[in-house]
Structures are given as C-alpha cells and as structure tokens.
Design an enzyme around this catalytic site. Structure first.
Site, PDB file in Angstrom:
ATOM      1  NE  ARG A   1      -4.234  -1.663   0.538  1.00 21.96           N
ATOM      2  CZ  ARG A   1      -5.325  -1.454   1.279  1.00 21.96           C
ATOM      3  NH1 ARG A   1      -5.498  -0.335   1.925  1.00 21.96           N
ATOM      4  NH2 ARG A   1      -6.250  -2.384   1.353  1.00 21.96           N
TER       5      ARG A   1
ATOM      6  NE  ARG B   1      -6.746   5.620   2.592  1.00 20.27           N
ATOM      7  CZ  ARG B   1      -7.540   4.728   3.166  1.00 20.27           C
ATOM      8  NH1 ARG B   1      -8.748   5.064   3.536  1.00 20.27           N
ATOM      9  NH2 ARG B   1      -7.103   3.511   3.395  1.00 20.27           N
TER      10      ARG B   1
ATOM     11  NE  ARG C   1      -9.075   8.427  -2.895  1.00 21.30           N
ATOM     12  CZ  ARG C   1     -10.290   8.874  -2.605  1.00 21.30           C
ATOM     13  NH1 ARG C   1     -10.850   9.790  -3.335  1.00 21.30           N
ATOM     14  NH2 ARG C   1     -10.949   8.391  -1.555  1.00 21.30           N
TER      15      ARG C   1
ATOM     16  CG  ASP D   1      -9.002  -2.490  -4.100  1.00 22.71           C
ATOM     17  OD1 ASP D   1      -8.329  -1.943  -3.208  1.00 22.71           O
ATOM     18  OD2 ASP D   1      -9.825  -3.392  -3.860  1.00 22.71           O
TER      19      ASP D   1
ATOM     20  CE1 TYR E   1     -12.989  -6.633   1.973  1.00 21.17           C
ATOM     21  CE2 TYR E   1     -11.372  -8.217   1.180  1.00 21.17           C
ATOM     22  CZ  TYR E   1     -11.713  -7.162   2.018  1.00 21.17           C
ATOM     23  OH  TYR E   1     -10.786  -6.640   2.878  1.00 21.17           O
TER      24      TYR E   1
HETATM   25  O1  CP3 Z   1       0.110  -1.496  -2.581  1.00 21.28           O
HETATM   26  C1  CP3 Z   1      -0.225  -0.521  -3.316  1.00 21.28           C
HETATM   27  O2  CP3 Z   1       0.144   0.643  -3.114  1.00 21.28           O
HETATM   28  C2  CP3 Z   1      -1.064  -0.826  -4.540  1.00 21.28           C
HETATM   29  C3  CP3 Z   1      -2.459  -0.607  -4.435  1.00 21.28           C
HETATM   30  C4  CP3 Z   1      -3.365  -1.502  -3.609  1.00 21.28           C
HETATM   31  C5  CP3 Z   1      -4.591  -1.002  -3.086  1.00 21.28           C
HETATM   32  N1  CP3 Z   1      -5.278  -2.047  -2.543  1.00 21.28           N
HETATM   33  C6  CP3 Z   1      -5.046   0.386  -3.166  1.00 21.28           C
HETATM   34  C7  CP3 Z   1      -6.078   0.848  -2.243  1.00 21.28           C
HETATM   35  C8  CP3 Z   1      -3.301  -2.853  -3.295  1.00 21.28           C
HETATM   36  C9  CP3 Z   1      -2.188  -3.852  -3.557  1.00 21.28           C
HETATM   37  C10 CP3 Z   1      -4.523  -3.179  -2.628  1.00 21.28           C
HETATM   38  C11 CP3 Z   1      -4.860  -4.534  -2.185  1.00 21.28           C
HETATM   39  C12 CP3 Z   1      -6.069  -4.749  -1.393  1.00 21.28           C
HETATM   40  N2  CP3 Z   1      -7.272  -4.123  -1.470  1.00 21.28           N
HETATM   41  C13 CP3 Z   1      -6.191  -5.784  -0.436  1.00 21.28           C
HETATM   42  C14 CP3 Z   1      -5.137  -6.809  -0.119  1.00 21.28           C
HETATM   43  C15 CP3 Z   1      -4.024  -6.283   0.664  1.00 21.28           C
HETATM   44  C16 CP3 Z   1      -4.395  -5.777   2.015  1.00 21.28           C
HETATM   45  O3  CP3 Z   1      -4.080  -4.629   2.290  1.00 21.28           O
HETATM   46  O4  CP3 Z   1      -4.950  -6.558   2.792  1.00 21.28           O
HETATM   47  C17 CP3 Z   1      -7.483  -5.711   0.097  1.00 21.28           C
HETATM   48  C18 CP3 Z   1      -8.066  -6.597   1.168  1.00 21.28           C
HETATM   49  C19 CP3 Z   1      -8.168  -4.664  -0.576  1.00 21.28           C
HETATM   50  C20 CP3 Z   1      -9.592  -4.254  -0.413  1.00 21.28           C
HETATM   51  C21 CP3 Z   1      -9.729  -2.874   0.027  1.00 21.28           C
HETATM   52  N3  CP3 Z   1      -9.383  -1.778  -0.730  1.00 21.28           N
HETATM   53  C22 CP3 Z   1     -10.225  -2.400   1.250  1.00 21.28           C
HETATM   54  C23 CP3 Z   1     -10.706  -3.286   2.383  1.00 21.28           C
HETATM   55  C24 CP3 Z   1     -10.178  -1.027   1.202  1.00 21.28           C
HETATM   56  C25 CP3 Z   1     -10.738  -0.081   2.240  1.00 21.28           C
HETATM   57  C26 CP3 Z   1      -9.899  -0.040   3.435  1.00 21.28           C
HETATM   58  C27 CP3 Z   1      -8.946   1.091   3.310  1.00 21.28           C
HETATM   59  O5  CP3 Z   1      -7.739   0.892   3.532  1.00 21.28           O
HETATM   60  O6  CP3 Z   1      -9.452   2.173   2.991  1.00 21.28           O
HETATM   61  C28 CP3 Z   1      -9.611  -0.634  -0.028  1.00 21.28           C
HETATM   62  C29 CP3 Z   1      -9.347   0.726  -0.502  1.00 21.28           C
HETATM   63  C30 CP3 Z   1      -7.994   1.027  -1.069  1.00 21.28           C
HETATM   64  N4  CP3 Z   1      -7.248   0.213  -1.870  1.00 21.28           N
HETATM   65  C31 CP3 Z   1      -7.296   2.263  -0.910  1.00 21.28           C
HETATM   66  C32 CP3 Z   1      -6.109   2.159  -1.650  1.00 21.28           C
HETATM   67  C33 CP3 Z   1      -5.067   3.221  -1.839  1.00 21.28           C
HETATM   68  C34 CP3 Z   1      -7.815   3.482  -0.159  1.00 21.28           C
HETATM   69  C35 CP3 Z   1      -8.798   4.132  -1.058  1.00 21.28           C
HETATM   70  C36 CP3 Z   1      -8.833   5.625  -0.939  1.00 21.28           C
HETATM   71  O7  CP3 Z   1      -7.980   6.310  -1.534  1.00 21.28           O
HETATM   72  O8  CP3 Z   1      -9.759   6.137  -0.273  1.00 21.28           O
END
Ligand code: CP3
Length: 351
Positions: A25, A29, A38, A74, A151
C-alpha cells in the site's frame, strides 16, 4: 538513475549490495500528493484512468526511491468484472452487491472474456512501464481466491465473516465452485498483467487466516499453489503473501512461488528456518512500528535485517499494508535506515 533490479536479484538470491525495500500500500492516503489527486478524483476513477493510476503508482517511487513499484489498482476489480456492483464509501471501505450467497449467484458470475472488462488495468500497466522505463521493476497483483470470496460473499469488510463461514460449513461445494471460478479469473488476470509488462506478481491472501489451520489447505493454499504453478511458464517471480502466522505460511512450502510474504505476527527467524532454503522471504516489520519513535523504528528494522545478515533472499517490507495516518517522515526514516543498516551488513560480505 541506473537500472535498479535489487528486488528481482534478491528474490533469485543473487548477491545484492543492500536489501531492497518497498511497502505494501505504498501509494495511498499517508502521502500528501496522493490526497491531492484524491481531492479531485474518487478512488475507482483513479484505478480506471491509466494516467491517474500511473501518477499515483510513481508518487512513492519519486519520494522514497523504493526498489519496486506496484500497480495502482484494487483486488476488488475482479468481482466487479465478474458482475458485482462495486463502490467505495468514504471512511467505510468497499461494498459489493448483491452478495454471493446461493448457487444461482455463483452461476450468474460471468468469467467469459473477463480480460476485456479489465483492459483498463492492462492499459495502466503499459503506461506505468513506459514511465518507469526499465529503471524500477513493476509488480502486478491480485487478491487470492479465498480473500476475494470473503468480500464477494460478505459484501463489505466484516469482523466475524459470518456469511462465508456459513457457506464453508453448510454448503462447502458452493464455496469450492466459487473458489475454482476465482482461481481461473486470477490466473487470466495475472497473465494479462504479465503480457502488458509487469515484471513480478504478488497474490494477497489477506483473509486466509480466518480459516482453522486444517482448512487452510483445501480452501485457500491449494488455489494459491495452483496460481503459482500456472504462472510458472511465464518466467517471472510470484510472491504469495498470507496473513495468519507461520502455520499458514508453512502450508505454502510445496508451492512453485519464488517468494513468500511473511506477516508481522510471525518470527522472521522461524520463517527463515522453515521456508528460507527454498524461497526468498518478504517482510515483516509490524506496520504500527511506524507510529513509534525514530529510535524504535531503527531497532525494529535492525531486528528484521539481522535475520538475514549478509545473505540475499530478503525483500524488506511491512508485515501488511501501511496505515493511512502514518507520518510520512517516519517512512523516509524507515527507508534510510533499511538502506544504511543493510548496506553495512552486506559490506561484510565483500571483506
Ligand atoms: O500497494 C499498493 O500501493 C497498490 C495498491 C493496492 C490497493 N489495494 C489500493 C487501495 C493494493 C495492492 C490493494 C490490495 C487490497 N485491497 C487488499 C489486499 C491487501 C491488504 O491490504 O490486505 C485488500 C483486502 C483490498 C480491499 C480494500 N481496498 C479495502 C478493504 C479497502 C478499504 C480499506 C482502506 O484501507 O481504505 C480498499 C481501498 C484502497 N485500496 C485504498 C487504496 C489506496 C484506499 C482508497 C482511498 O484512496 O480512499
């Protein structure tokens, strides 16, 4: 900047001058420049617009000089491409609807020509690769079948995973049918990313750890292993990241992956003993260490790096994704510390 393939070299356990680092990640943010993007565009729009996905993928590379970039996307784009409706609610995370609960819900999922509905990801990969220009490797990724299924069945993040566990114990064949479909979708999706230009892939099994240990193999690990073996002919490194301790990671030891991602609950020394002769290991600093003082961050970084000493086969990372309110300065400190300490450790090799 010279070409930097430390990440790939470390995975193949070639000698390295220092330990490569990237963080899960890393585009997100905690970065003010990400928040700026964003302010104008919602998260899904950023994922679906190759120019924006490219911009945010590159932000952490520019700021910290990480040794790998990861595609900005994502894991939930696969359920959307299969036919569920996807939304991200501000501060509440993702919603997928309708929930997948019945046999007919599984049957309705449409895998035919799934690549065409995910072509924006291929376009983003091509644009990011062009911008990186071979200087930093690009990692593609997917969720694991089990994590995607959580999910799709729950419809949103949950604490007790009631619906998927009901399916697991009441209609295991339905869950198996879904996991098989998802395995095919993940393999096809990752092949598409490889053909578009990613130089490595990682599969995130974030929720496999909610399974009892004896059910991890039949409901999660076996699909991770199928994915790794189906991607083997493409000749790029595959990392399997599971979160749930060494008893899960150990169940990946007969996989054809090149690297295993280790979560922060696991002792890296023990992981190395169990998996280190066959795999490179990635991890595993507790992400919340980054709330700590500079001295504590340094001490904890040192603890992880010392497990490998002057050996290759380690990619430094957190044991899970970085949290949104981590101070950016602490990330700079982390990167500098990993470089400084690991360079010293690797110097010893040359003496
Ligand atoms: O690693 C990176 O920088 C690449 C991008 C990436 C995102 N999500 C961007 C993201 C990757 C590799 C993921 C994987 C992801 N997404 C997983 C597996 C890895 C982990 O962290 O467990 C999972 C379970 C998700 C599902 C997901 N996406 C959730 C549960 C959420 C909401 C929770 C949160 O952190 O806000 C997201 C949103 C998300 N995915 C964001 C980002 C940058 C935040 C979105 C925003 O900008 O508001």
């Amino acid at each position: 900047m010279e070409n930097n393939y430390l990440y790939i070299d470390a995975i193949y356990r070639k000698p390295v001058k220092r330990t490569p680092i990237w963080i899960m990640r890393q585009a997100g943010r905690y970065l003010p420049e990400y928040m700026k993007v964003r302010e104008k565009h919602d998260f899904i729009t950023v994922c679906k617009t190759p120019e924006l996905a490219t911009e945010v993928t590159l932000q952490p590379i520019r700021r910290f000089g990480f040794d790998a970039a990861i595609l900005f996307s994502d894991i939930l784009v696969i359920p959307e491409a299969l036919g569920q409706h996807l939304e991200f609610l501000e501060n509440h995370g993702p919603r997928l609807s309708p929930q997948i609960l019945l046999d007919e819900d599984v049957r309705k999922l449409n895998i035919e020509d799934i690549e065409s509905r995910l072509s924006y990801v291929g376009d983003a990969v091509k644009m990011i690769s062009t911008s990186l220009n071979g200087k930093t490797p690009l990692i593609g990724f997917s969720g694991s079948p089990f994590t995607l299924a959580t999910y799709m069945i729950e419809g949103k993040p949950t604490r007790n995973f009631k619906y998927i566990k009901q399916m697991l114990y009441h209609s295991p064949q339905r869950l198996t049918d879904l996991l098989e479909l998802l395995t095919e979708a993940v393999v096809r999706y990752l092949k598409m990313q490889i053909e578009a230009g990613v130089q490595a892939v990682q599969v995130f099994d974030t929720w496999g750890g909610i399974l009892p240990v004896h059910l991890y193999e039949p409901f999660s690990a076996r699909y991770l292993k199928e994915i790794a073996s189906k991607l083997k002919p493409y000749g790029i490194p595959v990392t399997l990241f599971s979160k749930g301790g060494i008893d899960l990671a150990r169940q990946l030891s007969d996989s054809e992956a090149s690297m295993i991602g280790i979560d922060w609950m696991t002792d890296m020394g023990e992981a190395r003993e169990i998996l280190g002769s066959k795999f490179a290991l990635q991890g595993n600093l507790d992400p919340t260490v980054l709330y700590g003082s500079k001295d504590i961050i340094r001490k904890e970084v040192n603890r992880v790096l010392e497990v490998f000493g002057n050996d290759s086969g380690h990619v430094f990372n957190l044991g899970h994704g970085i949290l949104p309110d981590i101070p950016v300065d602490n990330v700079s400190h982390l990167v500098e510390t990993v470089r400084e300490i690991s360079e010293k450790l690797h110097d010893k090799q040359a003496d």
